[in-house]
Motif scaffolding. Structure first.
Motif, PDB file in Angstrom:
ATOM      1  N   UNK A 220       0.814  -1.218   0.000  1.00  0.00           N
ATOM      2  CA  UNK A 220       0.000   0.000   0.000  1.00  0.00           C
ATOM      3  C   UNK A 220       0.843   1.260   0.000  1.00  0.00           C
ATOM      4  N   UNK A 221       1.981   1.236   0.678  1.00  0.00           N
ATOM      5  CA  UNK A 221       2.866   2.407   0.648  1.00  0.00           C
ATOM      6  C   UNK A 221       3.371   2.645  -0.767  1.00  0.00           C
ATOM      7  N   UNK A 222       3.765   1.564  -1.449  1.00  0.00           N
ATOM      8  CA  UNK A 222       4.228   1.688  -2.832  1.00  0.00           C
ATOM      9  C   UNK A 222       3.098   2.162  -3.738  1.00  0.00           C
ATOM     10  N   UNK A 223       1.891   1.644  -3.526  1.00  0.00           N
ATOM     11  CA  UNK A 223       0.749   2.045  -4.342  1.00  0.00           C
ATOM     12  C   UNK A 223       0.430   3.519  -4.174  1.00  0.00           C
ATOM     13  N   UNK A 224       0.573   4.023  -2.944  1.00  0.00           N
ATOM     14  CA  UNK A 224       0.282   5.434  -2.693  1.00  0.00           C
ATOM     15  C   UNK A 224       1.225   6.344  -3.466  1.00  0.00           C
ATOM     16  N   UNK A 225       2.463   5.916  -3.622  1.00  0.00           N
ATOM     17  CA  UNK A 225       3.463   6.746  -4.305  1.00  0.00           C
ATOM     18  C   UNK A 225       3.444   6.578  -5.822  1.00  0.00           C
ATOM     19  N   UNK A 226       2.803   5.530  -6.322  1.00  0.00           N
ATOM     20  CA  UNK A 226       2.905   5.184  -7.739  1.00  0.00           C
ATOM     21  C   UNK A 226       2.400   6.262  -8.689  1.00  0.00           C
ATOM     22  N   UNK A 227       1.191   6.832  -8.514  1.00  0.00           N
ATOM     23  CA  UNK A 227       0.735   7.846  -9.475  1.00  0.00           C
ATOM     24  C   UNK A 227       1.679   9.037  -9.584  1.00  0.00           C
ATOM     25  N   UNK A 228       2.154   9.537  -8.434  1.00  0.00           N
ATOM     26  CA  UNK A 228       3.093  10.660  -8.458  1.00  0.00           C
ATOM     27  C   UNK A 228       4.400  10.264  -9.121  1.00  0.00           C
ATOM     28  N   UNK A 229       4.906   9.063  -8.814  1.00  0.00           N
ATOM     29  CA  UNK A 229       6.178   8.612  -9.379  1.00  0.00           C
ATOM     30  C   UNK A 229       6.096   8.496 -10.897  1.00  0.00           C
TER      31      UNK A 229
END
Length: 400
Positions: A352-361
């Protein structure tokens, strides 16, 4: 509840409905509410989406304690409380005029998400249905897979007639009037979790302490696989139509291709859940990762205007749909059936932490490279790596 015999439709149908409503109101609704909130409150899209991302990060840290509580037999309290909390936070959201308060609301919404989304529901089924959980999980994902199909047009109509604040209050009423009541009435009360037979398939002889899995290389490979696929499944949808447009497709063609993904997800989940006799769950997992890699191998070679873009969307959607089933059902086979909720919580935290950052990344990578070619190449690399880590995972977790 008996782990075998006929399907207990009361709990399965109730959780199917509550997952449909929870995802529709707490996840998909946000995209529709950004524009009217930006217009009325003057907050930027970046500021609004940042709060939503914080909720995903917050949900990661609640995943393990929520899973442990469900493992101990408190699924009814967890999911009913989650729906009540969600309704309360939605009311506060509808009344808010302060951005710091809005951020705090969404930080708290992470706790509700952890108590209401798939991981929690699957853990309740695993505890109460035993061997029937696989079929129950499939049914829930089939119904909840239509959350965007049902709620996007419904909420669009409500926003036009009652404004964004009135729509959010209606969402709060749904969480209390449907979800909280169904959770309270359909999930069995707290009870001692059933002990599984010693002959059940498992890598570990005992998981009285679920953190025992942390010493297993197979566990971390499974986490890596899910992190990579989670980044793709969360980051790509937001950027997919711009990717199609950049590659020369018209907006109509891009929307048509995007529309294929949802039905492909549901169809793949149906075939996965009810075709287990034709392929083992491990084989389904390999197929899931292979379809993802195949989709991104195809995309760079699809010429503008080609119908092959529909094939890409179908492959990507099928892989995404199957992944939900694999994430839910394979851990008990690899790591044992005890402490299902806690183990899923430990897997969910980094995902979930990775998913939260994915759109911005993905957006930052596009800005740095100057085109979406780097994003597509990254997705291909992650898909291939997830296939490799999954195959290695199966080799390490294989029973002697």
């Amino acid at each position: 509840m008996s782990p075998s015999g006929s399907m207990p439709w009361r709990i399965v149908s109730a959780l199917s409905i509550t997952h449909l409503v929870s995802y529709g109101t707490l996840f998909y609704a946000f995209a529709l509410l950004i524009e009217p909130m930006e217009r009325d409150l003057g907050w930027s899209k970046t500021a609004l989406t940042a709060a939503f991302s914080l909720a995903l990060v917050s949900s990661a840290f609640f995943a393990l304690p929520v899973g442990r509580l469900i493992d101990r037999g408190y699924g009814r309290a967890v999911m009913t409380g989650g729906s009540v909390l969600a309704a309360l936070l939605l009311v506060l959201w509808a009344l808010t005029e302060s951005y710091p308060a809005f951020v705090l609301i969404w930080l708290a919404m992470g706790a509700a998400m952890s108590a209401l989304f798939y991981d929690a529901g699957f853990a309740v089924l695993a505890l109460n249905l035993g061997l029937l959980a696989r079929r129950g999980i499939t049914i829930i994902t089939l119904v909840a897979g239509f959350a965007s199909t049902v709620f996007i047009p419904l909420l669009h109509i409500l926003i036009e007639h009652y404004g964004w604040r009135g729509t959010i209050l209606a969402m709060a009423a749904l969480n209390i009037g449907i979800c909280a009541l169904l959770h309270a009435s359909s999930i069995p009360a707290a009870s001692k979790p059933p002990r599984h037979e010693s002959g059940s398939r498992a890598v570990l002889p005992s998981l009285s302490n679920p953190r025992c899995v942390l010493v297993l290389p197979a566990f971390w490979l499974f986490v890596v696989t899910n992190v990579l696929q989670g980044i793709i499944s969360t980051g790509l949808p937001i950027h997919l139509i711009p990717i199609f447009l950049e590659r020369g497709f018209s907006i109509d063609a891009a929307v048509a291709a995007y529309a294929v993904i949802g039905p492909a997800q549901v169809a793949a989940r149906f075939l996965t859940g009810f075709g287990e006799r034709a392929m083992s769950l491990r084989g389904i997992g390999v197929a899931t990762m292979a379809l993802s890699a195949l989709a991104f191998l195809l995309l760079p070679f699809v010429p503008a205007g080609s119908w092959l873009i529909l094939a890409f969307a179908g492959l990507y959607g099928a892989s995404n749909g199957m992944l939900t089933i694999v994430k839910a059902l394979l851990p008990p086979e690899l790591f044992g059936r005890e402490d299902y909720g806690a183990i899923q919580g430990m897997i969910a935290m980094p995902v979930r932490i990775a998913m939260a950052a994915a759109p911005f990344a993905f957006g930052a990578l596009w800005a740095w490279w100057g085109s979406y070619d780097a994003v597509v190449a990254l997705c291909l690399g992650m898909a291939l790596c997830s296939l490799a880590t999954f195959v290695l995972n199966l080799a390490l977790a294989k029973e002697p």
